[in-house]
Design a protein around this motif. Structure first.
Motif, PDB file in Angstrom:
ATOM      1  N   VAL A 162       0.875  -1.168   0.000  1.00  0.00           N
ATOM      2  CA  VAL A 162       0.000   0.000   0.000  1.00  0.00           C
ATOM      3  C   VAL A 162       0.916   1.223   0.000  1.00  0.00           C
ATOM      4  CG1 VAL A 162      -1.801   1.287   1.199  1.00  0.00           C
ATOM      5  CG2 VAL A 162      -1.752  -1.218   1.331  1.00  0.00           C
ATOM      6  N   ILE A 163       0.819   2.018  -1.062  1.00  0.00           N
ATOM      7  CA  ILE A 163       1.545   3.281  -1.103  1.00  0.00           C
ATOM      8  C   ILE A 163       0.562   4.347  -0.637  1.00  0.00           C
ATOM      9  CG2 ILE A 163       2.693   5.009  -2.534  1.00  0.00           C
ATOM     10  CD1 ILE A 163       2.694   1.404  -3.633  1.00  0.00           C
ATOM     11  N   ALA A 164       0.821   4.896   0.524  1.00  0.00           N
ATOM     12  CA  ALA A 164      -0.097   5.850   1.143  1.00  0.00           C
ATOM     13  C   ALA A 164       0.588   7.196   1.293  1.00  0.00           C
ATOM     14  CB  ALA A 164      -0.556   5.326   2.503  1.00  0.00           C
ATOM     15  N   MET A 165      -0.172   8.171   1.807  1.00  0.00           N
ATOM     16  CA  MET A 165       0.359   9.535   1.956  1.00  0.00           C
ATOM     17  C   MET A 165      -0.058  10.091   3.306  1.00  0.00           C
ATOM     18  SD  MET A 165      -2.211  11.312  -0.768  1.00  0.00           S
ATOM     19  CE  MET A 165      -3.886  10.705  -0.892  1.00  0.00           C
ATOM     20  N   ASP A 166       0.872  10.767   3.932  1.00  0.00           N
ATOM     21  CA  ASP A 166       0.628  11.405   5.218  1.00  0.00           C
ATOM     22  C   ASP A 166       0.391  12.895   4.978  1.00  0.00           C
ATOM     23  OD1 ASP A 166       0.545  12.343   7.793  1.00  0.00           O
ATOM     24  OD2 ASP A 166       2.540  11.629   8.362  1.00  0.00           O
ATOM     25  N   VAL A 167      -0.831  13.353   5.202  1.00  0.00           N
ATOM     26  CA  VAL A 167      -1.135  14.763   4.961  1.00  0.00           C
ATOM     27  C   VAL A 167      -0.570  15.663   6.063  1.00  0.00           C
ATOM     28  CG1 VAL A 167      -3.174  14.271   3.559  1.00  0.00           C
ATOM     29  CG2 VAL A 167      -3.423  14.600   6.031  1.00  0.00           C
ATOM     30  N   GLU A 168       0.015  15.050   7.079  1.00  0.00           N
ATOM     31  CA  GLU A 168       0.718  15.820   8.112  1.00  0.00           C
ATOM     32  C   GLU A 168       2.231  15.771   7.888  1.00  0.00           C
ATOM     33  OE1 GLU A 168      -1.101  17.552  10.098  1.00  0.00           O
ATOM     34  OE2 GLU A 168      -3.018  16.606   9.609  1.00  0.00           O
ATOM     35  N   PHE A 169       2.639  15.514   6.647  1.00  0.00           N
ATOM     36  CA  PHE A 169       4.057  15.414   6.302  1.00  0.00           C
ATOM     37  C   PHE A 169       4.850  16.655   6.683  1.00  0.00           C
ATOM     38  CE2 PHE A 169       2.094  17.629   2.830  1.00  0.00           C
ATOM     39  CZ  PHE A 169       3.015  18.625   2.526  1.00  0.00           C
ATOM     40  N   HIS A 170       4.170  17.799   6.720  1.00  0.00           N
ATOM     41  CA  HIS A 170       4.871  19.065   6.958  1.00  0.00           C
ATOM     42  C   HIS A 170       5.522  19.122   8.335  1.00  0.00           C
ATOM     43  CE1 HIS A 170       1.091  19.604   8.977  1.00  0.00           C
ATOM     44  NE2 HIS A 170       1.390  20.823   9.384  1.00  0.00           N
ATOM     45  N   GLU A 171       5.039  18.284   9.249  1.00  0.00           N
ATOM     46  CA  GLU A 171       5.634  18.251  10.584  1.00  0.00           C
ATOM     47  C   GLU A 171       7.095  17.795  10.549  1.00  0.00           C
ATOM     48  OE1 GLU A 171       4.260  19.448  13.195  1.00  0.00           O
ATOM     49  OE2 GLU A 171       2.164  19.640  12.553  1.00  0.00           O
ATOM     50  N   HIS A 172       7.481  17.103   9.492  1.00  0.00           N
ATOM     51  CA  HIS A 172       8.855  16.606   9.372  1.00  0.00           C
ATOM     52  C   HIS A 172       9.761  17.549   8.583  1.00  0.00           C
ATOM     53  CE1 HIS A 172       7.593  12.735  11.018  1.00  0.00           C
ATOM     54  NE2 HIS A 172       6.533  12.831  10.232  1.00  0.00           N
ATOM     55  N   LEU A 173       9.213  18.624   8.030  1.00  0.00           N
ATOM     56  CA  LEU A 173      10.019  19.501   7.184  1.00  0.00           C
ATOM     57  C   LEU A 173      11.144  20.228   7.919  1.00  0.00           C
ATOM     58  CD1 LEU A 173       7.364  20.940   4.702  1.00  0.00           C
ATOM     59  CD2 LEU A 173       9.082  19.162   4.305  1.00  0.00           C
ATOM     60  N   PRO A 174      11.006  20.560   9.211  1.00  0.00           N
ATOM     61  CA  PRO A 174      12.162  21.164   9.885  1.00  0.00           C
ATOM     62  C   PRO A 174      13.405  20.275   9.832  1.00  0.00           C
ATOM     63  CG  PRO A 174      10.188  21.571  11.159  1.00  0.00           C
ATOM     64  CD  PRO A 174       9.795  20.615  10.053  1.00  0.00           C
ATOM     65  N   GLU A 175      13.212  18.966   9.821  1.00  0.00           N
ATOM     66  CA  GLU A 175      14.339  18.028   9.699  1.00  0.00           C
ATOM     67  C   GLU A 175      14.731  17.811   8.243  1.00  0.00           C
ATOM     68  OE1 GLU A 175      15.180  13.223  10.192  1.00  0.00           O
ATOM     69  OE2 GLU A 175      13.293  14.075  10.917  1.00  0.00           O
ATOM     70  N   LEU A 176      13.738  17.640   7.372  1.00  0.00           N
ATOM     71  CA  LEU A 176      14.006  17.253   5.992  1.00  0.00           C
ATOM     72  C   LEU A 176      14.357  18.425   5.086  1.00  0.00           C
ATOM     73  CD1 LEU A 176      11.079  14.695   5.534  1.00  0.00           C
ATOM     74  CD2 LEU A 176      13.484  14.190   6.040  1.00  0.00           C
ATOM     75  N   PHE A 177      13.936  19.636   5.441  1.00  0.00           N
ATOM     76  CA  PHE A 177      14.176  20.834   4.612  1.00  0.00           C
ATOM     77  C   PHE A 177      14.532  21.987   5.558  1.00  0.00           C
ATOM     78  CE2 PHE A 177      12.864  24.056   1.361  1.00  0.00           C
ATOM     79  CZ  PHE A 177      13.545  23.526   0.272  1.00  0.00           C
ATOM     80  N   PRO A 178      15.691  21.866   6.239  1.00  0.00           N
ATOM     81  CA  PRO A 178      15.975  22.731   7.386  1.00  0.00           C
ATOM     82  C   PRO A 178      16.425  24.151   7.068  1.00  0.00           C
ATOM     83  CG  PRO A 178      17.796  21.226   7.016  1.00  0.00           C
ATOM     84  CD  PRO A 178      16.719  20.842   6.046  1.00  0.00           C
TER      85      PRO A 178
END
Length: 197
Positions: free
Chosen positions: A86-102
């Motif tokens: 199952v390829i799914a999507m997390d619509v709260e992905f933005h919570e990880h952006l401070p780490e992933l796009f700092p």
């Protein structure tokens, strides 16, 4: 500067790649699932968003739970594949952006804007799903991406405790049985669907 891949590699990834409806009995190991992720995670996305969430259904119970959510035509494909994903999507992905796009406050772009988050999660998880397919093929495996499922049922079955996660599409994974594919279908040339402006 990157060198072009060999024709053999391009054939594997694109030109001779097929969507398989059935697989051989050859097993797929958990190490191979990790190897797919370790490749696909490097595929470019917008602002390094990584909204994709994958559920690798390897056991009979997990595959049966997924098969109950798909169309009658897709059910035997799910049940017989070595792995169904199952390829799914997390619509709260933005919570990880401070780490992933700092290097900038990208999280602020999405705070309070659920419509933008949903659109971006769908777009970038679809990209990641394509990278999943390419990575699998590059590692010698075959896939069978599919729609034909009840999204609400899949989400209830697999993400009931993760309200921000929604299914995008499903794929089977394994070593494809050549007898399970249709004759090669056409792909139009450049001039049919492209415009150079």
């Amino acid at each position: 500067m990157s060198e072009p891949l060999s024709d053999s590699a391009l054939d594997t990834i694109f030109r001779t790649a097929r969507s398989y409806n059935g697989y051989t009995d050859r097993a797929v190991g958990e190490d191979q699932l990790h190897a797919i992720w370790e490749l696909m995670k490097w595929g470019p996305t917008s602002a390094n968003q990584l909204p994709a969430r994958l559920v690798w259904c390897t056991g009979d119970d997990a595959k049966a739970k997924l098969a109950a959510c798909v169309s009658e035509t897709n059910r035997p494909k799910i049940l017989s594949a070595p792995v169904s994903v199952v390829i799914a999507m997390d619509v709260e992905f933005h919570e990880h952006l401070p780490e992933l796009f700092p290097h900038t406050n990208a999280k602020a772009w999405f705070d309070g804007n659920t419509e933008l988050r949903a659109a971006s999660a769908f777009r970038n998880s679809t990209l990641q799903g394509a990278y999943f397919i390419i990575a699998a093929r590059a590692l010698g495996l075959d896939t069978g991406p599919m729609s034909g499922f009840d999204q609400g049922a899949v989400d209830k079955a697999f993400f009931a405790d993760q309200p921000g996660v929604r299914s995008n599409f499903i794929a089977t994974l394994g070593y494809g049985d050549p007898a399970s594919v249709y004759d090669r279908l056409p792909r139009p040339g450049f001039d049919r669907f492209n415009t150079i402006a």
